[in-house]
Design an enzyme around this catalytic site. Structure first.
Site, PDB file in Angstrom:
ATOM      1  N   GLU A  95       0.878  -1.166   0.000  1.00 47.02           N
ATOM      2  CA  GLU A  95       0.000   0.000   0.000  1.00 47.02           C
ATOM      3  C   GLU A  95       0.918   1.219   0.000  1.00 47.02           C
ATOM      4  OE1 GLU A  95      -2.695   0.129   3.332  1.00 47.02           O
ATOM      5  OE2 GLU A  95      -3.418   2.120   2.737  1.00 47.02           O
ATOM      6  N   ARG A 144       4.922 -12.808   9.711  1.00 50.85           N
ATOM      7  CA  ARG A 144       5.659 -11.579   9.405  1.00 50.85           C
ATOM      8  C   ARG A 144       7.003 -11.571  10.133  1.00 50.85           C
ATOM      9  NH1 ARG A 144       3.433  -6.313   9.412  1.00 50.85           N
ATOM     10  NH2 ARG A 144       1.633  -6.976   8.265  1.00 50.85           N
ATOM     11  N   LYS A 158       4.207   0.747   9.626  1.00 51.58           N
ATOM     12  CA  LYS A 158       4.346   2.000   8.878  1.00 51.58           C
ATOM     13  C   LYS A 158       3.721   3.170   9.619  1.00 51.58           C
ATOM     14  CE  LYS A 158       2.952   0.110   4.982  1.00 51.58           C
ATOM     15  NZ  LYS A 158       2.501  -0.093   3.605  1.00 51.58           N
TER      16      LYS A 158
END
Ligand code: ATP
Ligand code: MG
Length: 563
Positions: free
Chosen positions: A35, A261, A271
């Protein structure tokens, strides 16, 4: 550790088996779907190496797709930076660059198709009411009063949502699945929201935007992705992923596979938290060398090879784990040990005068650029009567086994001579040693030790008249190692020692015009890289990593060759 792919993991095994059985027509198409709402970090590198790595290994293709369905947080600066970073890591998407926003029209048509199949409806409850109706993990949800709207009414309302007739938050489009499902993701998930926000690519064309849960599976299907690899938090979304593709009978039905992850100790990877650090100026931008962003790591001196080797080593698993930062550091040391030229630099200088060395004389001594790679050649280092050594390398009252310089003690100056300390000069007020007086033995040139002579210490040094002034920035972990990882208040958890700037450092003259990005081993100290802000006359070095390899010690593997 080899940098090439080939390591085994459960996803690779699935791919191998699918290729063998001819599932997906023998095709392999993966994608990396960031994204564009921030810069890439080392966690993304794991996903990039996995997706591009598999495609590379098996002759498939990996798409770069911007998952740009949330206009308020996304912008083109991130789109550019992400492409640079993927390329820098060493991967190529060829002509397979896509944007979910390019599918807005197709997604809209899919939404209409769902409505016409009576599998989606326009809900006019408020966001709070929807949350309330959704139920909890232990209680089923209940149907919205708008769930029974007719197909015609839903088509009409959704068309008018698109046309911009309604305010934000007044209606949403929801899938019609099961409000009592034990999986909350299947309790009529939201597919579209009204948002009168311009988009960085589609401008003002759209005032309704698809949710991730709707856009993602369909984007995968539109592109003919075969294996849609995502992180574990999407495991519970997989039934919805499959439901949508089944209901819509898409030409392709990719297989979603989840993996853990990457988490690293003493840093932040989200982020949102990184953005907070950047926006509130706790760091000097997305490329601050303390950040785990790819831009930060690059500025710090990390190589793409080291990052790929690290990702290869940690592998891919189904269970979440936190990886030690020391492991990442181990891989950059291994890589730089092979390729970084050795140079001498004194970070905290102490003046040494060699009393019996003639004034005005300069000798050029030969130094090996890299003992790991003799093809890197040699260079000439100037030596003269006044040199600087590291303050730490001298003690007036040395403890036992201090094999460096002390009154009456001998040390070898690397590539030069054996010197012996004869006296010190102190600052009268502070008592601090400001100068060390020595004599040298002219018979020991080249630093070679004579037979029977026991000189244990070898020091790095620079010649006073030839050395070049530099600033050196030392980094420690971003977050205070004494605080628990993932501390919720990130700015408060920043390690006060995370950045130390040393002015007045002295480096050997061969570094005078070192260009930004060049990497060196400062002998006995660590790996350093020339900062982007550096210039001739204003040299700045970042410490990538000190030499001491705590990981190697832990692993009891062989130590990196150093002094
Ligand atoms: P963040 O939580 O940092 O904002 P994200 O998952 O929202 O990350 P995306 O831009 O959506 O960021 O991520 C793009 C891809 O990278 C996704 O497929 C995601 O699963 C993967 N990814 C993100 N963070 C990690 C991580 N720490 N380890 C492995 N893969 C990751
Ligand atoms: Mg995301």
């Amino acid at each position: 550790m080899s940098d090439s792919s080939g390591a085994s993991n459960f996803i690779r095994a699935i791919v191998v088996s699918d290729l063998e059985t001819g599932k997906h027509g023998g095709r392999l198409v993966t994608r990396f779907p960031p994204e564009p709402n921030g810069y890439l970090h080392i966690g993304h590198a794991k996903s990039i190496c996995l997706n591009f790595g598999l495609a590379q290994e098996f002759g498939g293709m990996c798409h770069l797709r911007f998952d740009d369905t949330n206009p308020s947080k996304e912008n083109t600066e991130y789109v550019q930076a992400i492409q640079e970073d993927v390329r820098w890591l060493g991967f190529d998407w060829h002509d397979k660059l896509f944007y979910a926003s390019d599918y807005f029209e197709a997604l809209y048509r899919y939404a209409i198709a769902l409505i016409k199949n009576n599998k989606a409806y326009v809900d006019s409850l408020s966001a709070d009411e929807i949350r309330h109706y959704r139920g909890t993990l232990t209680e089923p949800g209940k149907d919205s009063p708008y769930r029974t709207r007719t197909i015609e009414e839903n088509v009409d309302l959704f068309t008018r949502m698109r046309a911009g007739e309604f305010l934000d938050g007044t209606h949403v489009l929801r899938a019609k699945i099961d409000m009592a499902s034990p999986n909350i993701n299947l309790r009529d998930p939201t597919l579209y929201r009204i948002r009168h926000v311009p988009h960085h690519r589609s401008g003002a064309t759209w005032v309704i935007y698809p949710t991730y849960d709707f856009a993602h599976p369909l984007s995968d299907a539109i592109e003919g992705i075969t294996h849609s690899l995502c992180t574990l938090e999407f495991e519970d979304h997989r039934p919805l992923y499959d439901w949508l593709l089944d209901e819509l009978q898409t030409p392709h039905h990719p297989q979603q596979i989840e993996f853990a992850r990457l988490n690293l100790t003493h840093t932040v990877m989200s982020k949102r938290k990184l953005l907070e650090l950047v926006e509130q100026n706790h760091v000097c931008g997305w490329d601050d060398p303390r950040l785990p962003t790819l831009k930060g790591l690059r500025r710090r001196g990390y190589t793409p090879e080291a990052i790929r080797a690290f990702c290869e080593h940690i592998g891919v698993a189904k269970r979440d784990a936190i990886v030690e930062m020391a492991l990442l550091e181990h891989f950059i040391r291994e890589d730089l040990n092979r390729r970084a030229a050795r140079v001498m630099a004194v970070l905290r200088p102490l003046k040494v005068v060699i009393e019996n060395y003639p004034e005005g004389t300069v000798e050029y001594l030969e130094a090996v650029n890299n003992p790991e790679d003799l093809a890197m050649g040699t260079r000439q280092i100037p030596f003269s009567r006044v040199v600087y050594i590291e303050q730490d390398d001298f003690r007036e009252d040395p403890p036992k086994k201090f094999f460096r310089l002390a009154p009456g003690q001998e040390v070898r100056l690397r590539y030069a001579y054996i010197i012996k300390c004869t006296s010190v000069i102190k600052d009268e007020r502070t008592g601090e040693v400001v100068e060390v007086r020595c004599t040298y033995d002219p018979a020991t040139r080249g630093g070679s030790s004579q037979e029977g002579r026991k000189v244990k210490g070898t020091l790095h040094w620079v010649s006073a008249t030839h050395a070049v002034d530099a600033e050196v920035r030392l980094y420690e972990s971003l977050l205070d190692p004494n605080q628990s990882p993932g501390a919720s208040d990130v700015p408060a958890a920043i390690n006060p020692q995370s950045l130390e700037r040393l002015a007045g450092c002295l480096v050997e003259p061969s570094l005078a015009s070192a260009s930004s990005g060049s990497r060196y081993q400062f002998e006995r100290q660590g790996y350093f890289c020339v900062d982007v802000e550096s210039s001739t006359g204003n040299l700045i070095f970042n410490r990538t990593v000190p030499l001491r390899d705590s990981w190697a010690k832990i692993e009891k593997s062989q130590t990196v060759a150093t002094s």
